[in-house]
Scaffold this motif. Sequence first.
Motif, mmCIF file in Angstrom:
data_model
loop_
_atom_site.group_PDB
_atom_site.id
_atom_site.type_symbol
_atom_site.label_atom_id
_atom_site.label_comp_id
_atom_site.label_asym_id
_atom_site.label_seq_id
_atom_site.Cartn_x
_atom_site.Cartn_y
_atom_site.Cartn_z
ATOM 1 N N ASP A 379 0.850 -1.195 0.000
ATOM 2 C CA ASP A 379 0.000 0.000 0.000
ATOM 3 C C ASP A 379 0.883 1.241 0.000
ATOM 4 O O ASP A 379 1.991 1.227 0.538
ATOM 5 C CB ASP A 379 -0.903 0.014 1.243
ATOM 6 N N GLN A 380 0.400 2.328 -0.605
ATOM 7 C CA GLN A 380 1.176 3.561 -0.710
ATOM 8 C C GLN A 380 0.784 4.553 0.377
ATOM 9 O O GLN A 380 -0.382 4.904 0.518
ATOM 10 C CB GLN A 380 0.981 4.197 -2.086
ATOM 11 N N SER A 381 1.764 4.998 1.139
ATOM 12 C CA SER A 381 1.527 6.050 2.135
ATOM 13 C C SER A 381 1.196 7.359 1.422
ATOM 14 O O SER A 381 1.805 7.687 0.399
ATOM 15 C CB SER A 381 2.780 6.238 2.994
ATOM 16 N N PRO A 382 0.262 8.130 1.957
ATOM 17 C CA PRO A 382 -0.032 9.438 1.345
ATOM 18 C C PRO A 382 1.030 10.489 1.661
ATOM 19 O O PRO A 382 1.030 11.568 1.063
ATOM 20 C CB PRO A 382 -1.373 9.819 1.988
ATOM 21 N N ASP A 383 1.934 10.169 2.583
ATOM 22 C CA ASP A 383 2.879 11.177 3.072
ATOM 23 C C ASP A 383 4.233 11.156 2.364
ATOM 24 O O ASP A 383 4.906 12.189 2.299
ATOM 25 C CB ASP A 383 3.097 10.994 4.580
ATOM 26 N N PHE A 384 4.653 9.992 1.867
ATOM 27 C CA PHE A 384 5.983 9.921 1.264
ATOM 28 C C PHE A 384 6.098 8.670 0.383
ATOM 29 O O PHE A 384 5.337 7.704 0.529
ATOM 30 C CB PHE A 384 7.079 9.887 2.339
ATOM 31 N N LEU A 385 7.072 8.710 -0.534
ATOM 32 C CA LEU A 385 7.405 7.586 -1.399
ATOM 33 C C LEU A 385 8.550 6.776 -0.793
ATOM 34 O O LEU A 385 9.287 7.250 0.046
ATOM 35 C CB LEU A 385 7.821 8.091 -2.778
ATOM 36 N N ARG A 386 8.672 5.535 -1.272
ATOM 37 C CA ARG A 386 9.768 4.629 -0.901
ATOM 38 C C ARG A 386 9.649 4.206 0.571
ATOM 39 O O ARG A 386 8.561 4.223 1.120
ATOM 40 C CB ARG A 386 11.136 5.226 -1.230
ATOM 41 N N GLY A 387 10.770 3.811 1.194
ATOM 42 C CA GLY A 387 10.631 3.230 2.516
ATOM 43 C C GLY A 387 11.909 3.255 3.338
ATOM 44 O O GLY A 387 12.899 3.899 2.968
ATOM 45 N N PRO A 431 16.301 10.289 -6.034
ATOM 46 C CA PRO A 431 17.331 10.906 -6.882
ATOM 47 C C PRO A 431 16.887 12.287 -7.355
ATOM 48 O O PRO A 431 15.886 12.413 -8.064
ATOM 49 C CB PRO A 431 17.453 9.919 -8.050
ATOM 50 N N TYR A 432 17.597 13.304 -6.929
ATOM 51 C CA TYR A 432 17.297 14.683 -7.324
ATOM 52 C C TYR A 432 18.389 15.173 -8.268
ATOM 53 O O TYR A 432 19.582 15.120 -7.940
ATOM 54 C CB TYR A 432 17.224 15.600 -6.111
ATOM 55 N N ASN A 433 17.980 15.700 -9.397
ATOM 56 C CA ASN A 433 18.914 16.123 -10.425
ATOM 57 C C ASN A 433 19.886 17.190 -9.942
ATOM 58 O O ASN A 433 21.042 17.260 -10.378
ATOM 59 C CB ASN A 433 18.135 16.649 -11.637
ATOM 60 N N ASP A 434 19.434 18.038 -9.011
ATOM 61 C CA ASP A 434 20.282 19.139 -8.550
ATOM 62 C C ASP A 434 21.016 18.843 -7.248
ATOM 63 O O ASP A 434 21.663 19.725 -6.681
ATOM 64 C CB ASP A 434 19.474 20.431 -8.413
ATOM 65 N N ASN A 435 20.947 17.608 -6.749
ATOM 66 C CA ASN A 435 21.877 17.159 -5.714
ATOM 67 C C ASN A 435 23.130 16.695 -6.438
ATOM 68 O O ASN A 435 23.123 15.650 -7.094
ATOM 69 C CB ASN A 435 21.284 16.002 -4.905
ATOM 70 N N ARG A 459 15.144 16.367 1.219
ATOM 71 C CA ARG A 459 14.016 17.227 0.852
ATOM 72 C C ARG A 459 12.746 16.815 1.616
ATOM 73 O O ARG A 459 12.784 16.073 2.587
ATOM 74 C CB ARG A 459 13.777 17.143 -0.655
ATOM 75 N N GLU A 460 11.622 17.287 1.120
ATOM 76 C CA GLU A 460 10.334 17.073 1.777
ATOM 77 C C GLU A 460 10.030 15.583 1.962
ATOM 78 O O GLU A 460 9.531 15.171 3.014
ATOM 79 C CB GLU A 460 9.235 17.740 0.941
ATOM 80 N N ASN A 461 10.323 14.766 0.942
ATOM 81 C CA ASN A 461 10.011 13.340 1.033
ATOM 82 C C ASN A 461 10.797 12.669 2.148
ATOM 83 O O ASN A 461 10.259 11.866 2.916
ATOM 84 C CB ASN A 461 10.290 12.651 -0.298
ATOM 85 N N GLU A 462 12.087 12.994 2.238
ATOM 86 C CA GLU A 462 12.936 12.381 3.258
ATOM 87 C C GLU A 462 12.518 12.848 4.660
ATOM 88 O O GLU A 462 12.510 12.054 5.617
ATOM 89 C CB GLU A 462 14.410 12.717 3.006
ATOM 90 N N HIS A 466 11.196 10.578 7.706
ATOM 91 C CA HIS A 466 11.878 10.646 8.994
ATOM 92 C C HIS A 466 10.877 10.773 10.144
ATOM 93 O O HIS A 466 11.023 10.124 11.195
ATOM 94 C CB HIS A 466 12.829 11.844 8.975
ATOM 95 N N LYS A 467 9.838 11.574 9.957
ATOM 96 C CA LYS A 467 8.788 11.717 10.975
ATOM 97 C C LYS A 467 8.060 10.391 11.200
ATOM 98 O O LYS A 467 7.737 10.022 12.328
ATOM 99 C CB LYS A 467 7.792 12.802 10.559
ATOM 100 N N ASP A 468 7.819 9.675 10.099
ATOM 101 C CA ASP A 468 7.139 8.384 10.219
ATOM 102 C C ASP A 468 8.014 7.369 10.942
ATOM 103 O O ASP A 468 7.506 6.539 11.703
ATOM 104 C CB ASP A 468 6.767 7.867 8.826
ATOM 105 N N ILE A 469 9.324 7.416 10.700
ATOM 106 C CA ILE A 469 10.252 6.519 11.396
ATOM 107 C C ILE A 469 10.131 6.704 12.903
ATOM 108 O O ILE A 469 10.033 5.728 13.661
ATOM 109 C CB ILE A 469 11.697 6.793 10.936
ATOM 110 N N ALA A 470 10.124 7.968 13.353
ATOM 111 C CA ALA A 470 10.037 8.242 14.783
ATOM 112 C C ALA A 470 8.703 7.779 15.363
ATOM 113 O O ALA A 470 8.662 7.080 16.383
ATOM 114 C CB ALA A 470 10.230 9.739 15.032
ATOM 115 N N ALA A 471 7.614 8.129 14.709
ATOM 116 C CA ALA A 471 6.284 7.783 15.225
ATOM 117 C C ALA A 471 6.060 6.275 15.234
ATOM 118 O O ALA A 471 5.517 5.720 16.195
ATOM 119 C CB ALA A 471 5.213 8.476 14.385
#
Length: 567
Positions: A379-387, A431-435, A459-462, A466-471
């Motif tokens: 299932d896809q989280s509405p808050d972020f991509l990947r895991g 992967p961000y092109n400008d990193n 960025r925003e996704n990471e 990170h917030k989800d990891i803590a919770a």
Amino acid sequence: MPGDSLLLNIQAKQQHTYDAIVVGSGITGGWAAKELCGKGLKVLMLERGRNVEHIKDYTTANLAPWEFDHHLRLSKADKERSYVQSRHYSYREDNKHFYINDKENPYEEIKRFDWIRGDVVGGRSLLWARACYRWSDLDFEANLKDGHGIDWPIRYKDIAPWYDYVESFIGVSGSKENIPQLPDGIFQPPFELNCAERSFKQKIERAYTDRKVIIGRTANLTRAVKGRGQCQARDLCHRGCPFGAYFSTNASTMPAAYATGNLTVKPHSLVNRVLYDEGKQKATGVEILNTETNKTEEYYAEIIFLNAATVATTFILLNSTSTRFPAGLGNGSGQIGRNLMDHHKGLSITADIDGFEDSYYYGRRPTPAYIPRFRNVTDQSPDFLRGYHYGLSAYRGRQEHDAAIGSALKEALAEPGQWGISMYAFGECLPYNDNRVTLDTNKKDKWGRPLIAVDCSFRENENAMHKDIAATGVEMLEAAGYRNIQVNGSISFPGNANHEMGTARMGKSSKDAVLNSYNQMHEVPNVFITDGSCMTSGSCVNPSLTYMALTARACDYAIKALKKGNI
């Protein structure tokens, strides 16, 4: 006489000519040397750092804490000399001699980037955390499915036999678990979970159908193999292992390469650029700076493997300019230096555990327990991509006591205290092109070379992940019935996970990728890159095993292509 001078030049070039050159002696450089030497090629391995000989040069391996001047702490001088290295937990008094001197090797941080570097033969293979996990198609298909980055040119089936090959050689201990997103491998017997961890496993797997708690998979031998001994559970791996019980270039791949009689290793060799022949449209060798003499030298070969580690490999490519490649070797796509990734980490989630007062554990196990990724698998989280994944360990600290001195104090210190548990996590970075990594030609290093500049951020996704990891970590410890749950730390800076990757990515087309499906440069077919810079996405899984498998696969392809005259 002119004729004598020409003869001397020809002889000098012949003496500097090999079948293959491998740049870097870390995890992938060691594998490239082993594979190419094993197929009969004469190989030159170039390493910027000093030589480290297995066992003999592990000078601190058997010292007690009180035998160090600062009892394993860093001095003020250490922190000043290595102001970047000392940002990382692994840089300590007992292994600081393996790391680079930051004052002598500066780089420009447009945004903070913790570039943790070895400066010895063996590189970070002497210093890595040894976690060995296979990627799955959840990882290889991620870019295609969510539209970030470009599609990988390979899938799990392409690399699976090479995972088998690598694991069989390096020795990976672990347990078969039948988890789709974390494929099983060729394992030695696993280390054991302790009693508190086994209880935690039962509670979590009972409470959550999508989560498993397993023992970590690690390149520490639980059974001796030829030339290497069994892990003694000392957890002093970062000093260099005199038993050869964990995989390193020095203990494993380099001895195998030397045994063929085909390997030459040249330390103190800082590679400046790849030499490119405009007429032949191929690389002919490399130029190095001998850091002992401060003189440049050239070495020549039919094939070149760049394995200097991501940022250093990027420097070599960008600094290798020519008429055809004014922006750097094989950089027609403009992608070299872009899409820099690292895992984010930084949290410590702890709790107290009641019970098990009559139980303890033996030794210092070299791997934690592990909770494989469960977010965004089905299932896809509405808050972020990947895991992300968790690592964890349960432990007993010292007993709290009131004794001030004498025998009462000694007896109190001998009694173990409260059980506790500590969790951490690694999360994926998109992967961000400008990193990116660039060269600042207006600033020079001590050798007069352009200064490396790094501009990279999470960025925003990471941050959402990170917030989800803590919770979620707190939620699981609550579900296990633990108390005094605490969350400490904050999201790390890029680089600090030591998994920098992505700046010369693999892809199907030279229009948007640097490498093809065999880690061969699209535009310079006799140059291969198999260190972290080749990665097209980052996964949340430790990447070193994948680097090794890709290296062995690329070497096999390169040798076959060389024999067919296609390189």
